[in-house]
Design a protein around this motif. Structure first.
Motif, PDB file in Angstrom:
ATOM      1  N   ASP A 106       0.852  -1.190   0.000  1.00 48.92           N
ATOM      2  CA  ASP A 106       0.000   0.000   0.000  1.00 48.92           C
ATOM      3  C   ASP A 106       0.884   1.235   0.000  1.00 48.92           C
ATOM      4  N   GLN A 115      -5.743   8.780  -4.123  1.00 54.21           N
ATOM      5  CA  GLN A 115      -6.731   7.727  -3.869  1.00 54.21           C
ATOM      6  C   GLN A 115      -7.877   7.837  -4.869  1.00 54.21           C
ATOM      7  N   SER A 120      -8.547   4.074  -5.474  1.00 53.68           N
ATOM      8  CA  SER A 120      -8.150   3.380  -4.236  1.00 53.68           C
ATOM      9  C   SER A 120      -7.222   2.203  -4.476  1.00 53.68           C
ATOM     10  N   LEU A 121      -6.593   2.123  -5.641  1.00 49.54           N
ATOM     11  CA  LEU A 121      -5.635   1.045  -5.882  1.00 49.54           C
ATOM     12  C   LEU A 121      -4.360   1.226  -5.064  1.00 49.54           C
ATOM     13  N   TYR A 123      -4.523   1.245  -2.016  1.00 52.26           N
ATOM     14  CA  TYR A 123      -4.853   0.364  -0.887  1.00 52.26           C
ATOM     15  C   TYR A 123      -4.912  -1.078  -1.383  1.00 52.26           C
ATOM     16  N   GLN A 124      -3.868  -1.533  -2.035  1.00 48.18           N
ATOM     17  CA  GLN A 124      -3.862  -2.828  -2.688  1.00 48.18           C
ATOM     18  C   GLN A 124      -3.939  -3.995  -1.695  1.00 48.18           C
ATOM     19  N   HIS A 127      -7.473  -4.238  -0.676  1.00 50.22           N
ATOM     20  CA  HIS A 127      -8.242  -4.761  -1.805  1.00 50.22           C
ATOM     21  C   HIS A 127      -8.066  -6.277  -1.942  1.00 50.22           C
ATOM     22  N   SER A 134     -16.485  -2.188  -0.995  1.00 48.35           N
ATOM     23  CA  SER A 134     -16.359  -0.932  -1.734  1.00 48.35           C
ATOM     24  C   SER A 134     -15.073  -0.211  -1.348  1.00 48.35           C
ATOM     25  N   ASN A 135     -14.409   0.365  -2.349  1.00 53.81           N
ATOM     26  CA  ASN A 135     -13.158   1.074  -2.069  1.00 53.81           C
ATOM     27  C   ASN A 135     -13.376   2.306  -1.201  1.00 53.81           C
ATOM     28  N   HIS A 138     -11.911   1.454   2.145  1.00 56.56           N
ATOM     29  CA  HIS A 138     -10.502   1.045   2.246  1.00 56.56           C
ATOM     30  C   HIS A 138      -9.699   1.819   3.291  1.00 56.56           C
TER      31      HIS A 138
END
Length: 183
Positions: A106, A115, A120-121, A123-124, A127, A134-135, A138
């Motif tokens: 992350d 973000q 919000s990727l 916050y991998q 995820h 839902s992102n 996150h």
């Protein structure tokens, strides 16, 4: 697809609301109109093709790099280097959740623009652990994951900025491209 069947794999989910359906249809219409009608907006065909190639190149690289920095990294110091984590002797016996923590990164949790920009990727880890959440949730989940990882003595890979994540990614890629040292 989920939109019509309300299933993702074998799991039944709540059907989309009327607002979700309207948003879905509008987004598809806007995208289709932009892709199909844009070439006929009076610009020369060569310009349309060129601009489309440029946008596809930029978007493809953005997505590739966004995923790359989260999955292919090498962090020094108190963090484990990715290359050594991927080959544990008992990796088949390793816990799935622990594996997600070990192999993803992350970054830039405090950067709300980033973000939003990458969906919000950044916050991998979250995820991977909660793919159907839902992102929007996150950031809150990341705090819980970080605390839980600490409680169990696990490393939660998170760096403060995209620059640091990109640097770790490039360093690791460069390291992987070097000739093996004779030893």
């Amino acid at each position: 697809s989920f939109f019509f069947t309300h299933y993702t794999g074998t799991v039944r989910l709540s059907p989309p609301t009327f607002g979700d359906r309207v948003q879905f249809v509008i987004a598809k219409l806007v995208w289709t109109l932009g892709i199909v009608l844009y070439p006929y907006s009076g610009l020369p065909v060569t310009w349309c093709i060129g601009l489309n190639l440029i946008s596809e190149f930029l978007l493809g690289n953005l997505l590739g790099y966004t995923f790359g920095v989260s999955h292919v990294f090498g962090l020094d110091g108190d963090r484990v280097k990715m290359g050594h984590v991927c080959q544990p002797k008992d990796f088949l016996a390793q816990d799935w959740g622990e594996w997600q923590l070990l192999t993803t990164l992350d970054y830039a949790h405090s950067n709300t623009f980033l973000q939003f920009f990458v969906g919000s990727l950044n916050y991998q880890v979250v995820h991977h652990l909660f793919p159907d959440i839902s992102n929007h949730h996150h950031p809150d989940l990341a705090k819980i994951v970080q605390q839980t990882a600490k409680e169990f003595g696990l490393v939660y890979h998170v760096v403060p900025s995209f620059k640091e994540a990109a640097s770790a990614h490039l360093h690791y890629m460069r390291e992987m491209g070097e000739q093996p040292k004779q030893g």
